[in-house]
Enzyme design. Structure first.
Site, PDB file in Angstrom:
ATOM      1  N   GLU A  75       0.820  -1.220   0.000  1.00  0.00           N
ATOM      2  CA  GLU A  75       0.000   0.000   0.000  1.00  0.00           C
ATOM      3  C   GLU A  75       0.855   1.272   0.000  1.00  0.00           C
ATOM      4  OE1 GLU A  75      -2.774  -0.735  -0.719  1.00  0.00           O
ATOM      5  OE2 GLU A  75      -3.800  -2.168   0.569  1.00  0.00           O
ATOM      6  N   HIS A  94      -3.046   2.694   8.378  1.00  0.00           N
ATOM      7  CA  HIS A  94      -4.166   2.045   7.690  1.00  0.00           C
ATOM      8  C   HIS A  94      -4.523   0.781   8.461  1.00  0.00           C
ATOM      9  CE1 HIS A  94      -6.640  -0.010   4.841  1.00  0.00           C
ATOM     10  NE2 HIS A  94      -5.680  -0.758   4.318  1.00  0.00           N
ATOM     11  N   HIS A  96      -7.780  -2.398   9.237  1.00  0.00           N
ATOM     12  CA  HIS A  96      -8.960  -3.102   8.743  1.00  0.00           C
ATOM     13  C   HIS A  96      -9.946  -3.254   9.904  1.00  0.00           C
ATOM     14  CE1 HIS A  96      -6.709  -5.225   5.164  1.00  0.00           C
ATOM     15  NE2 HIS A  96      -6.517  -3.914   5.199  1.00  0.00           N
ATOM     16  N   TYR A 121     -15.236  14.446  19.312  1.00  0.00           N
ATOM     17  CA  TYR A 121     -13.855  13.988  19.195  1.00  0.00           C
ATOM     18  C   TYR A 121     -13.479  13.533  17.794  1.00  0.00           C
ATOM     19  CZ  TYR A 121     -14.518  14.477  24.114  1.00  0.00           C
ATOM     20  OH  TYR A 121     -14.826  14.999  25.329  1.00  0.00           O
ATOM     21  N   HIS A 161     -12.986  -2.130   3.033  1.00  0.00           N
ATOM     22  CA  HIS A 161     -11.548  -2.385   3.191  1.00  0.00           C
ATOM     23  C   HIS A 161     -11.044  -1.845   4.533  1.00  0.00           C
ATOM     24  CE1 HIS A 161      -7.328  -2.123   1.096  1.00  0.00           C
ATOM     25  NE2 HIS A 161      -7.218  -2.475   2.371  1.00  0.00           N
TER      26      HIS A 161
END
Length: 216
Positions: A75, A94, A96, A121, A161
């Site tokens: 990625e 990143h 999942h 927040y 994703h």
């Protein structure tokens, strides 16, 4: 310890904390951070957040060349897109995470403002979050989609994703992506129950008071 050694340890400690709390499982997720000399440290491809080795993190120099460590995450185009379009980005994470992914599958989610304003927040740490369409994992088109935002968003949600967040440093990026998952969890828990979200006036008050980057 050198500053870079401390950063390597911090990346692995924060990644393991997120793994241990179920925010990303198996060998999913990736994390990167700017080094003091302008390079990058990046989690290697196919590695688990629960078992990152500080000595084996992928190392890039300031010109973007892979100079040391294991092969980086596939990625990288996603990470590079944030660094190239947001001068203030010092780290990218990143995950999942389950509730954020679940919310991305809902048919009535606002693509331009993915997270509902349930607490202050999420607004304070993320601003508006853009929901991007589904891309095959590792597809360079994900990076191009982020570049298309011209640096106006610090966080995106990849449909089906997972979330991606840029922060001023690795701790800030991790805190922000955890807040994204927490807000998505609240949204899923209260879905169909007509929860009282923050009003537009309350949102604007938070944005103004905390000087939040609030792309419209």
């Amino acid at each position: 310890m050198t500053e870079e050694t401390l950063l390597r340890e911090q990346i692995c400690t924060l990644a393991k904390s997120m793994f241990d709390r179920g925010l990303t499982g198996g060998s999913t997720g990736n994390i990167s951070s700017r080094t003091p000399d302008g390079g990058l440290l990046v989690s290697p491809t196919g590695t688990s957040f629960g078992r990152l080795d500080p000595a084996r993190l992928s190392r890039f120099d300031a010109e973007g060349r892979h100079v040391d460590g294991d092969r980086p995450t596939k990625e990288m185009p996603l990470h590079s897109a944030f660094y190239d379009t947001r001068s203030q980005a010092g780290a990218v994470v990143h995950l999942h995470s389950c509730h954020a992914v679940a919310l991305s599958m809902m048919p009535d989610v606002d693509e331009d403002d993915f997270l509902p304003p349930l607490t202050p927040y999420g607004i304070m740490q993320l601003g508006r979050v853009r929901l991007l369409p589904f891309f095959r994992p590792g597809d360079p088109a994900m990076g191009e989609a982020v570049r298309g935002l011209a640096g106006k968003r610090s966080a995106v949600m990849l449909a089906n994703h997972g979330p991606v967040v840029a922060g001023k440093d690795v701790e800030a990026a991790c805190n922000a992506i955890e807040e994204l998952e927490a807000t998505a969890r609240l949204a899923m828990l209260t879905r169909g129950l007509s929860p009282r979200a923050l009003s537009e006036a309350q949102v604007q008050d938070v944005v103004t008071h905390f000087n939040i980057e609030w792309d419209t």
